[in-house]
Every structure is written in structure tokens, then in C-alpha cells.
Design a protein around this motif. Structure first.
Motif, PDB file in Angstrom:
ATOM      1  N   ALA A   1       0.825  -1.208   0.000  1.00 25.84           N
ATOM      2  CA  ALA A   1       0.000   0.000   0.000  1.00 25.84           C
ATOM      3  C   ALA A   1       0.859   1.257   0.000  1.00 25.84           C
ATOM      4  O   ALA A   1       0.551   2.239  -0.677  1.00 25.84           O
ATOM      5  N   VAL A   2       1.940   1.245   0.758  1.00 26.40           N
ATOM      6  CA  VAL A   2       2.832   2.402   0.821  1.00 26.40           C
ATOM      7  C   VAL A   2       3.480   2.644  -0.534  1.00 26.40           C
ATOM      8  O   VAL A   2       3.570   3.781  -1.009  1.00 26.40           O
TER       9      VAL A   2
ATOM     10  N   VAL B   1      -6.628   3.119   4.208  1.00 31.98           N
ATOM     11  CA  VAL B   1      -7.528   2.773   5.307  1.00 31.98           C
ATOM     12  C   VAL B   1      -7.251   1.348   5.766  1.00 31.98           C
ATOM     13  O   VAL B   1      -6.742   0.515   5.015  1.00 31.98           O
ATOM     14  N   ASP B   2      -7.609   1.074   7.009  1.00 29.40           N
ATOM     15  CA  ASP B   2      -7.456  -0.264   7.563  1.00 29.40           C
ATOM     16  C   ASP B   2      -8.411  -0.395   8.739  1.00 29.40           C
ATOM     17  O   ASP B   2      -8.844   0.601   9.323  1.00 29.40           O
TER      18      ASP B   2
ATOM     19  N   LEU C   1       3.575   7.133   6.104  1.00 33.14           N
ATOM     20  CA  LEU C   1       2.937   7.698   4.914  1.00 33.14           C
ATOM     21  C   LEU C   1       3.133   9.210   4.901  1.00 33.14           C
ATOM     22  O   LEU C   1       2.210   9.981   5.149  1.00 33.14           O
ATOM     23  N   ASP C   2       4.342   9.640   4.619  1.00 33.13           N
ATOM     24  CA  ASP C   2       4.667  11.065   4.600  1.00 33.13           C
ATOM     25  C   ASP C   2       4.564  11.592   3.172  1.00 33.13           C
ATOM     26  O   ASP C   2       5.558  11.861   2.501  1.00 33.13           O
TER      27      ASP C   2
ATOM     28  N   THR D   1       2.361  14.267   0.485  1.00 29.19           N
ATOM     29  CA  THR D   1       1.474  15.420   0.370  1.00 29.19           C
ATOM     30  C   THR D   1       0.106  14.992  -0.154  1.00 29.19           C
ATOM     31  O   THR D   1       0.006  14.314  -1.173  1.00 29.19           O
ATOM     32  N   GLY D   2      -0.931  15.392   0.557  1.00 30.47           N
ATOM     33  CA  GLY D   2      -2.285  15.092   0.123  1.00 30.47           C
ATOM     34  C   GLY D   2      -2.765  13.698   0.479  1.00 30.47           C
ATOM     35  O   GLY D   2      -3.831  13.278   0.006  1.00 30.47           O
ATOM     36  N   TRP D   3      -2.011  12.977   1.307  1.00 29.19           N
ATOM     37  CA  TRP D   3      -2.397  11.611   1.678  1.00 29.19           C
ATOM     38  C   TRP D   3      -2.629  11.489   3.177  1.00 29.19           C
ATOM     39  O   TRP D   3      -1.993  12.174   3.966  1.00 29.19           O
ATOM     40  N   GLN D   4      -3.542  10.578   3.543  1.00 34.15           N
ATOM     41  CA  GLN D   4      -3.855  10.318   4.941  1.00 34.15           C
ATOM     42  C   GLN D   4      -3.894   8.814   5.191  1.00 34.15           C
ATOM     43  O   GLN D   4      -4.044   8.013   4.262  1.00 34.15           O
ATOM     44  N   ALA D   5      -3.782   8.442   6.434  1.00 34.11           N
ATOM     45  CA  ALA D   5      -3.961   7.056   6.859  1.00 34.11           C
ATOM     46  C   ALA D   5      -4.996   7.058   7.977  1.00 34.11           C
ATOM     47  O   ALA D   5      -4.781   7.671   9.025  1.00 34.11           O
ATOM     48  N   LEU D   6      -6.145   6.406   7.756  1.00 34.22           N
ATOM     49  CA  LEU D   6      -7.248   6.465   8.716  1.00 34.22           C
ATOM     50  C   LEU D   6      -7.857   5.081   8.943  1.00 34.22           C
ATOM     51  O   LEU D   6      -7.856   4.224   8.052  1.00 34.22           O
ATOM     52  N   GLU D   7      -8.405   4.905  10.116  1.00 36.21           N
ATOM     53  CA  GLU D   7      -9.101   3.661  10.436  1.00 36.21           C
ATOM     54  C   GLU D   7     -10.523   3.737   9.899  1.00 36.21           C
ATOM     55  O   GLU D   7     -11.246   4.706  10.153  1.00 36.21           O
ATOM     56  N   ALA D   8     -10.909   2.735   9.132  1.00 36.03           N
ATOM     57  CA  ALA D   8     -12.267   2.722   8.571  1.00 36.03           C
ATOM     58  C   ALA D   8     -12.623   1.301   8.171  1.00 36.03           C
ATOM     59  O   ALA D   8     -11.889   0.646   7.425  1.00 36.03           O
TER      60      ALA D   8
END
Length: 340
Positions: free
Chosen positions: A194-195, A211-212, A223-224, A226-233
Motif C-alpha cells: 500500500a505504501v 484505510v485499515d 505515509l509522509d 502530500t495530500g495523503w492520509q492514513a485512517l481507520e475505517a
């Protein structure tokens, strides 16, 4: 035609002029083409007084010739048009192996931020379709080019990919560039693959989210970007957490069959244009029977002999791009059609 990433770089460089009083620059825009050329109408390059550039149009002779002409425009302070074709003795395109013809408009840029750049930045932040209309005057002695940036309604927007039109008018040229909403990539599964996929997508100027279902696994992902996030979902609340619509590409790589199916179903329910997952052909048949969607691609990616995580990411990014532009991903040497 410019990409989203190119638009952002141009806007940033244009703003940079205001921070450096006295710095000169010119904006080069392709306004007309005929035959095979290295870029389409609408592509643009910013040239600074030291010869450095933002958004190169092409390598080799054409670009060098255009940069030299841009320096002359900076010195004169007047808009100029330049044509590159064999008939005029300017055979730089032939030297580069293209053989086509093009015309560029080269305009000097003042060290101020025009309202157009503010409008562009605001629209780019919305992730919605929009249109840029540029009027180039017939004569350099007339008024400078004017630009407007207008958002388009999401409902009823018919474009399936970006489009550009160039019209010759009595008063010059009108360039109309229509941009669909940018690709929003959702990657389900916090893992090394994913990375790598997110990193390649970020290089394309795409924005997105990993997401995970596990906060612990997400914490292990660096996950450094620009414009990206890592969130629980979880799949059942995915739509409440991330953007899911016709501009979404969703790739599930949780390494859990049931979770992959659940995430893919969530993407299909909201019309994602691309749904991909990793796995063998046997696994693919199981997923296809559970997610009967035309957008489904399992195993995800073009057949380029991928083996490593980065190579797999490259294959998937390429397939997403081909799907977005309604191409089949075959070798250009076999298509027999124009590249653009």
C-alpha cells in the motif's frame, strides 16, 4: 493539456514571482498543433530569467529553442507567438523525431499574483470538475491574455476524462480546457504494498487515503506524502470516512478475502471507476462472483512482469490511468493510432 500536478506547480511558481521582486519570467502555452507533437494543446511551461523551467514541455531542440525565445520576450516585455515547423525553416520538431507542427504563445509574467491563480488554487482544493478559458489576442500589441477559472456542476457533468479545445477567432485564439475531478485513490490495507502504491500515485499528483480496520497496523505505516492520509475505517462505514464517487479508484490489498470483498463492494456501491485487488486467478474468480462490477480488475494491474511491491504498484497505477482515459494499456507500437 496540463495535468493537475502541472497546474499546481505552475500556480506555485507564479506565486513565487511575487516573493522575488525584480525576477522575470514567461509563460509558454501551446495554442495550436498539427500532426505528431511532443505535447497537446494547452500544455504550459514557465521559464525564469536564469533559464530554469517549471513543467518542461519536451527534451532536446524544441525546448531549447522555446526557452531562448522566452528570454527575448522577458527582455521586450511583449507577448509573442512562435511557430515551429519545417516550412518556416524551424525544423526543431523534425530533429526531435516528431515531424508535426505547433504554435506557442509566450507571455511575460508580472511579479504579482493575478486573481486567476487565487481562483485556480481554490478550485483545485475542491476536487471537483472545472474549466479554464484563456483568450489570446490576435496581435501582441493588443491586451494581454485573459483567463477565467470556473467550477462545473458535478451533477450532469458528462466528461469522462480531461479535454481541450483550441479555436481560432478573429480576435485571436480561445483555449478551453475542461478538467474532470482528479483521481482520488483509496487503498484498503495498511501494508508495504500500500505504501509503494501510494508513493507512486503521489508522484502522479494523485491524492488519496490508506484505510485499515486496525489502528495498530496504520500506526506502522510511514505515509509522509502530500495530500495523503492514513485512517481507520471499516468497509461498512467507508463512505462516511472517505470520498467515494465516479472519480474514485479503490484498491484493496488487505490479504483477507472477506475484507477485500467488503471494501470492493463499498466502492462499487458508490460508482468508483476502478476497483482492484491482489490475488491469483482462482482468488479473482471468487471476488468476481461476489462483486459483479464492470469496474473490477482482479488481479489488479497491467501485465508488465511485476514482481516486487514497487513494480506491482507501477502496474496498478498504469492500469488506473488507462481505465481513466479509456485506453486498453497495450504497447503504443501496436496501436497504430496517435499517442494523444
Amino acid at each position: 493539456m496540463k495535468s493537475y500536478d502541472e497546474l499546481r506547480r505552475l500556480a506555485l511558481a507564479w506565486r513565487g514571482l511575487a516573493d522575488s521582486p525584480g525576477e522575470r519570467a514567461a509563460l509558454v502555452t501551446i495554442v495550436h498543433t498539427s500532426g505528431s507533437t511532443f505535447r497537446r494543446v494547452g500544455a504550459a511551461m514557465l521559464v525564469r530569467a536564469d533559464g530554469s523551467i517549471v513543467n518542461p514541455l519536451a527534451g532536446g531542440c524544441p525546448q531549447r529553442a522555446i526557452v531562448e525565445r522566452s528570454l527575448q520576450v522577458m527582455a521586450s516585455g511583449e507577448l509573442a507567438y512562435a511557430a515551429y515547423n519545417a516550412e518556416q525553416g524551424l525544423d526543431v520538431l523534425l530533429e526531435a523525431g516528431c515531424g508535426g507542427e505547433l504554435e506557442v504563445a509566450i507571455e511575460p509574467l508580472a511579479p504579482v499574483v493575478p486573481s486567476f491563480v487565487d481562483e485556480l488554487d481554490a478550485i483545485l482544493a475542491t476536487s471537483k470538475p472545472f474549466q479554464i478559458v484563456t483568450h489570446f489576442p490576435a496581435s501582441p500589441a493588443m491586451a494581454p491574455p485573459t483567463r477565467t477559472c470556473t467550477p462545473l456542476p458535478v451533477d450532469g457533468f458528462a466528461a469522462t476524462c480531461d479535454n481541450v479545445e483550441s479555436e481560432r477567432l478573429d480576435g485571436g485564439t480561445r483555449l478551453i480546457e475542461t478538467f474532470d475531478a482528479p483521481v482520488s485513490l483509496v487503498v484498503a490495507g495498511a501494508c508495504h504494498e500500500a505504501v509503494e502504491l501510494a508513493a507512486l500515485a503521489a508522484r502522479m499528483g494523485w491524492r488519496g487515503i490508506v484505510v485499515d480496520t486496525s489502528a495498530y497496523r496504520l500506526a506502522q505505516v510511514a505515509l509522509d506524502l502530500t495530500g495523503w492520509q492514513a485512517l481507520e475505517a471499516r468497509p461498512e462505514n467507508l463512505a462516511a470516512t472517505v470520498r467515494l464517487d465516479g472519480s474514485t479508484a479503490l484498491v484493496s490489498m488487505t490479504h483477507n478475502l472477506d475484507l477485500d470483498i467488503a471494501y470492493l463492494r463499498a466502492g462499487a456501491a458508490f460508482g468508483a471507476f476502478y476497483l482492484g485487488a491482489l490475488g491469483s486467478q482462482r482468488r479473482a474468480r471468487t471476488i468476481a462472483s461476489a462483486v459483479p462490477a464492470a469496474a473490477l480488475r482482479v488481479p489488479a494491474g497491467l501485465d508488465i512482469g511485476s514482481n516486487t511491491s514497487r513494480e506491482i504498484g507501477l502496474a496498478i497505477v498504469a492500469e488506473i490511468m488507462a481505465t481513466r482515459h479509456k485506453r486498453d494499456g497495450q504497447a503504443l507500437s501496436h496501436t497504430g493510432r496517435p499517442i494523444h
